[in-house]
Design a protein around this motif. Structure first.
Motif, short mmCIF file in Angstrom:
data_model
loop_
_atom_site.label_atom_id
_atom_site.label_comp_id
_atom_site.label_asym_id
_atom_site.label_seq_id
_atom_site.Cartn_x
_atom_site.Cartn_y
_atom_site.Cartn_z
N THR A 179 0.80 -0.78 -0.01
CA THR A 179 0.01 -0.31 -0.16
C THR A 179 1.20 1.72 -0.59
OG1 THR A 179 0.08 0.08 2.11
CG2 THR A 179 -1.89 -1.35 1.68
N ASP B 284 0.62 3.65 2.11
CA ASP B 284 1.42 4.44 3.34
C ASP B 284 2.72 3.04 3.90
OD1 ASP B 284 -0.99 6.25 3.13
OD2 ASP B 284 -1.79 5.35 4.32
N GLU B 285 2.45 2.08 3.31
CA GLU B 285 3.67 1.29 4.04
C GLU B 285 5.01 1.31 2.64
OE1 GLU B 285 0.94 -2.65 5.26
OE2 GLU B 285 1.44 -2.37 2.73
N ALA C 41 5.64 4.02 1.86
CA ALA C 41 5.90 5.69 2.90
C ALA C 41 6.31 5.32 3.77
CB ALA C 41 5.04 6.04 2.62
N GLU C 42 6.19 4.31 4.52
CA GLU C 42 6.59 4.59 5.72
C GLU C 42 8.32 3.42 5.52
OE1 GLU C 42 4.20 1.78 7.93
OE2 GLU C 42 2.20 3.23 8.14
N MET D 258 1.34 5.03 -4.33
CA MET D 258 1.93 5.80 -3.07
C MET D 258 1.34 7.77 -3.92
SD MET D 258 6.37 5.66 -2.67
CE MET D 258 6.30 5.49 -3.93
N SER E 240 -1.54 7.93 -1.52
CA SER E 240 -1.71 7.72 -0.18
C SER E 240 -2.21 9.59 -0.11
CB SER E 240 -0.83 6.97 0.13
OG SER E 240 -0.21 7.58 1.13
N THR E 241 -3.21 9.66 0.96
CA THR E 241 -3.07 11.13 1.64
C THR E 241 -1.80 10.91 2.72
OG1 THR E 241 -4.33 10.26 2.95
CG2 THR E 241 -5.48 11.17 1.52
N LYS E 242 -1.08 10.94 3.14
CA LYS E 242 -0.24 10.66 3.49
C LYS E 242 0.79 11.29 3.66
CE LYS E 242 -1.11 7.45 7.96
NZ LYS E 242 -0.16 6.00 8.57
N VAL E 243 1.44 10.34 1.95
CA VAL E 243 2.59 11.74 1.47
C VAL E 243 1.61 12.18 0.14
CG1 VAL E 243 3.54 10.32 -0.96
CG2 VAL E 243 2.79 8.40 0.46
N TRP F 54 1.68 17.64 5.84
CA TRP F 54 2.67 16.83 6.64
C TRP F 54 3.75 16.87 5.64
CZ3 TRP F 54 -1.44 12.45 6.19
CH2 TRP F 54 -2.33 13.02 7.78
#
Length: 316
Positions: A161, A163-164, A166-167, A198, A201-204, A209
């Motif tokens: 995913t 998020d994963e 990106a982590e 990616m 991904s909203t985190k990316v 952020w």
């Protein structure tokens, strides 16, 4: 009736081979296609040699510092040296043969398509080998046998995913920082599936952020200071001695079935060029056609393993 005075468009200064300039145009198109398709050339160390079958890249360790006691003699210190020898692979070629009769009957231009395909073929092969070398660097031991020197790194058990992934990139950035790998010019190479995961991904992408991508554009620029490059040339198969291309030996073999991406600094991998990208053409009377060959002779190898990190779904 007098013969026509022909202006030969392919002659240089109205003399010599009537196709001389045509070949140069074709060669330029091959080079342009190669440069457009290639993503690895400017992202690792490249050296050109004029002769020989290999080149040596010096690798040096780090020196320390200590406090001086007044009156004591300063004797100097030691700094360990090592070398990485990169050998040239066999000549890689992309040939095409055009028969006179086909060229005479054909009603559309094939030159641009042929030149693009020949440039793409050589470019893809180079990218594949450099990326395989980068992954092998992430699995290699340290070059300098010092306590403050390191080998490559593998981030295990990475999910697919956005998020994963990106982590995992943040974890890789931390590892590279801890190994004193320069923060500039860090790249992640992934296949389209991981790239677009990616990109969703909203985190990316969230700019609150520090995200730099665009959901609308389907692109991701950087994560954790690492520039993301999309490529179809990342290996995903088990390359064994039975499947490796003839002419490369066993330099690029490895099991890449679980590889999701590789992060590298340009210092991780080196390339030696003996013959840069070139083009030759020959009319063959016995075959009534023209043989065209695009070619280069290069080799790739590991320089600094500590500057490479593999992202893999494997757990061991």
């Amino acid at each position: 009736m007098a013969d026509a005075i022909v202006s030969r468009l392919g002659q240089a200064n109205a003399a010599g081979d009537a196709k001389a300039l045509f070949l140069k145009v074709f060669a330029g198109e091959v080079l342009t296609s190669f440069e457009k398709k290639n993503v690895m050339m400017d992202k690792h160390q490249v050296r050109t040699i004029t002769n020989g079958k290999s080149a040596s890249f010096p690798v040096m360790g780090r020196t320390g510092a200590s406090y001086h006691t007044a009156g004591t003699e300063i004797l100097g210190g030691t700094l360990k040296h090592q070398e990485k020898v990169i050998t040239i692979d066999d000549l890689l070629i992309s040939p095409q043969f055009i028969a006179n009769i086909d060229e005479a009957m054909n009603h559309y231009d094939v030159r641009s398509t042929y030149s693009a395909e020949m440039g793409n073929a050589l470019s893809n092969q180079m990218d594949k080998h450099v990326l395989q070398t980068a992954i092998l660097a992430s699995r290699a031991t340290k070059t300098i046998d010092d306590a403050d020197q390191f080998g490559g790194t593998r981030i295990l058990g990475v999910g697919t995913t956005g998020d994963e992934l990106a982590e995992a990139m943040f974890a890789a950035a931390q590892v590279l920082d801890e190994k004193d790998v320069p923060e500039d010019d860090r790249y992640l190479f992934v296949k389209p599936a991981e790239f677009y995961a990616m990109a969703q991904s909203t985190k990316v992408l969230n700019r609150d952020w520090g995200g730099e991508g665009s959901y609308a554009g389907g692109n991701v620029i950087r994560v954790a200071g690492i520039t993301i490059i999309k490529t179809n040339n990342l290996p995903s198969a088990d390359v064994t001695t039975a499947t490796v291309e003839a002419g490369t030996g066993d330099k690029y073999i490895g099991d890449f079935t679980a590889t999701l991406g590789v992060i590298m600094h340009p210092s991780a991998v080196g390339t030696v060029k003996l013959l840069d990208l070139g083009m030759e053409s020959e009319y063959q009377l016995s075959r009534q056609g023209t043989l065209m060959v695009a070619k280069y002779a290069v080799g790739h190898g590991i320089l600094r393993p500590e500057a490479a990190v593999e992202l893999t779904s494997a757990t061991v």
